[in-house]
Design a protein around this motif. Structure first.
Motif, PDB file in Angstrom:
ATOM      1  N   LYS A  90       0.836  -1.206   0.000  1.00  0.00           N
ATOM      2  CA  LYS A  90       0.000   0.000   0.000  1.00  0.00           C
ATOM      3  C   LYS A  90       0.866   1.250   0.000  1.00  0.00           C
ATOM      4  O   LYS A  90       0.573   2.235  -0.695  1.00  0.00           O
ATOM      5  CB  LYS A  90      -0.912  -0.004   1.224  1.00  0.00           C
ATOM      6  N   GLN A  93       2.109   1.817  -3.439  1.00  0.00           N
ATOM      7  CA  GLN A  93       1.041   2.368  -4.264  1.00  0.00           C
ATOM      8  C   GLN A  93       0.829   3.850  -3.965  1.00  0.00           C
ATOM      9  O   GLN A  93       0.665   4.670  -4.875  1.00  0.00           O
ATOM     10  CB  GLN A  93      -0.262   1.598  -4.023  1.00  0.00           C
ATOM     11  N   ASP A  94       0.840   4.187  -2.658  1.00  0.00           N
ATOM     12  CA  ASP A  94       0.708   5.601  -2.272  1.00  0.00           C
ATOM     13  C   ASP A  94       1.856   6.421  -2.839  1.00  0.00           C
ATOM     14  O   ASP A  94       1.660   7.567  -3.267  1.00  0.00           O
ATOM     15  CB  ASP A  94       0.687   5.734  -0.739  1.00  0.00           C
ATOM     16  N   HIS A  95       3.042   5.822  -2.831  1.00  0.00           N
ATOM     17  CA  HIS A  95       4.213   6.526  -3.374  1.00  0.00           C
ATOM     18  C   HIS A  95       4.036   6.805  -4.869  1.00  0.00           C
ATOM     19  O   HIS A  95       4.325   7.908  -5.340  1.00  0.00           O
ATOM     20  CB  HIS A  95       5.471   5.685  -3.144  1.00  0.00           C
ATOM     21  N   LEU A  98       1.616   9.583  -5.215  1.00  0.00           N
ATOM     22  CA  LEU A  98       2.244  10.862  -4.873  1.00  0.00           C
ATOM     23  C   LEU A  98       3.181  11.330  -5.982  1.00  0.00           C
ATOM     24  O   LEU A  98       3.262  12.535  -6.271  1.00  0.00           O
ATOM     25  CB  LEU A  98       3.008  10.733  -3.555  1.00  0.00           C
ATOM     26  N   GLN A 164       4.958  14.777   1.881  1.00  0.00           N
ATOM     27  CA  GLN A 164       4.254  13.492   1.905  1.00  0.00           C
ATOM     28  C   GLN A 164       5.117  12.385   1.304  1.00  0.00           C
ATOM     29  O   GLN A 164       5.131  11.247   1.809  1.00  0.00           O
ATOM     30  CB  GLN A 164       2.935  13.603   1.140  1.00  0.00           C
ATOM     31  N   ASN A 168       6.377   9.134   3.171  1.00  0.00           N
ATOM     32  CA  ASN A 168       6.068   7.835   2.595  1.00  0.00           C
ATOM     33  C   ASN A 168       7.329   6.975   2.469  1.00  0.00           C
ATOM     34  O   ASN A 168       7.316   5.777   2.791  1.00  0.00           O
ATOM     35  CB  ASN A 168       5.409   8.013   1.229  1.00  0.00           C
TER      36      ASN A 168
END
Length: 368
Positions: A90, A93-95, A98, A164, A168
């Motif tokens: 996850k 994926q967030d990275h 971003l 962010q 991350n």
């Protein structure tokens, strides 16, 4: 006179009978004493054997209890590790999201700067030339203020996005550290569990006096290891299946006999004749899961390479590694010993996938 003689004779016979009876009683008593002593010895032996059987039973019970405890603990640890890996996935994926957001902000900011910069230069050079009225000045001022404001907002957005991304990346680093720590703990418990299972298997084998052929025993060992589902640190970047025809030979020498499952008996590996005291090296990154004698193979080291691949090195004189140790590719494992089929110093080498032998010649580099 005659009566006197008979009386003496009778007394002599009675005395002889008493002496004989006494001797016979003594012999009987001695015999009974010996029987009692033998009975006591046998009773002691029975008690000793009972205690020994009790100790073995207790030992097996303790091992079985530890096996069940470790199996439960490993299941919990692996569930926790799965959650960590899910969080890692996850976080990645967030990275990516971003990074895509960063690209979008950069493009929008670039567009604003391309619009703003020429106007800014023009104002610096000409100040308020071409402004005919207050209304025109007010419109230009408000337009420029909106562009400046949008640019400022976009810069703030870009700054927050960078923060962010940094958070991350730090989260991913911490998750990776925790995953490695958890994996090391799991593998340590699996090493202990494997040792217990070996001990349990040896004890049961001794008690039941089971007779297994070499292949059955080896398959049993590999099955025990496979059930543990080891995950290795090296698996992250090194997958055995991708190194076909590139693996180094485990020892320098001459091939005496090759892989042939149709032979009688089947030849499941390679017989390599070499010089006395030659070093045997690991053909790939892996974990030592067996370092002990194995009937029919002498002293054996078995490495697990992940994804159900194994390598086996037999007839070693001595070893440099220990059970549970993770080894590098080309790392020395031990030295060769006497190998009957090589008629001297030599190595027997196998590769296995899902416990079944595979032809090492398809995986090793070509002979020079």
């Amino acid at each position: 006179m005659y009566k006197h003689f008979l009386l003496i004779l009778l007394m002599t016979l009675l005395l002889t009978g008493v002496i004989f009876a006494q001797d016979e009683g003594d012999m009987l008593h001695e015999s009974l004493q010996q029987e009692h002593e033998r009975a006591d010895e046998n009773e002691q032996k029975v008690r000793d054997l009972t205690r020994k059987a009790g100790r073995i039973s207790t030992r097996l019970s303790d091992i079985e209890h530890d096996v069940k405890y470790l199996q439960g603990k490993i299941r919990k640890q692996e569930r926790f590790l799965s959650k960590i890996k899910e969080n890692e996935r996850k976080a990645r994926q967030d990275h990516f999201a971003l990074e895509e957001e960063k690209q979008r902000i950069s493009l929008e900011l670039s567009g604003l700067m391309q619009t703003l910069w020429p106007v800014h230069l023009q104002n610096v050079r000409a100040r308020f030339e071409g402004v005919d009225s207050w209304a025109m000045f007010d419109r230009r001022f408000n337009w420029l203020a909106e562009i400046y404001g949008a640019t400022s907002d976009k810069l703030n957005e870009a700054h927050k996005n960078s923060e962010q991304i940094a958070k991350n990346l730090e989260q991913q680093r911490l998750l990776e550290v925790e995953a490695e720590k958890q994996l090391a703990s799991i593998n340590k418990n699996k090493d202990r569990l494997l040792g217990n299972k070996y001990s349990l298997r040896k004890n049961l084998k001794t008690i039941r006096k089971q007779r297994q052929d070499v292949e059955t025993e080896l398959t049993d060992i590999l099955s025990t290891i496979e059930d543990l589902k080891y995950q290795l640190q090296s698996q992250k970047t090194k997958r055995f299946s991708l190194y076909k025809r590139t693996l180094p030979w485990p020892v320098q020498g001459r091939l005496v006999s090759g892989f042939n499952l149709r032979a009688k008996p089947p030849v499941r590996g390679l017989v390599i004749r070499t010089k006395d005291g030659a070093n045997v090296q690991a053909v790939f990154w892996g974990k030592v899961v067996h370092n002990d004698t194995l009937r029919g193979f002498g002293h054996v080291v078995i490495l697990y390479h992940g994804y159900d691949y194994y390598s086996l090195y037999a007839y070693l004189a001595d070893t440099f590694v220990r059970n549970g140790q993770e080894v590098e590719k080309d790392e020395p494992l031990g030295t060769v010993g006497f190998y009957p089929k090589a008629d001297g110093p030599g190595l027997y080498f196998e590769l296995r996938f899902h416990q079944k032998p595979i032809n090492p010649r398809n995986w090793l580099t070509a002979l020079k």
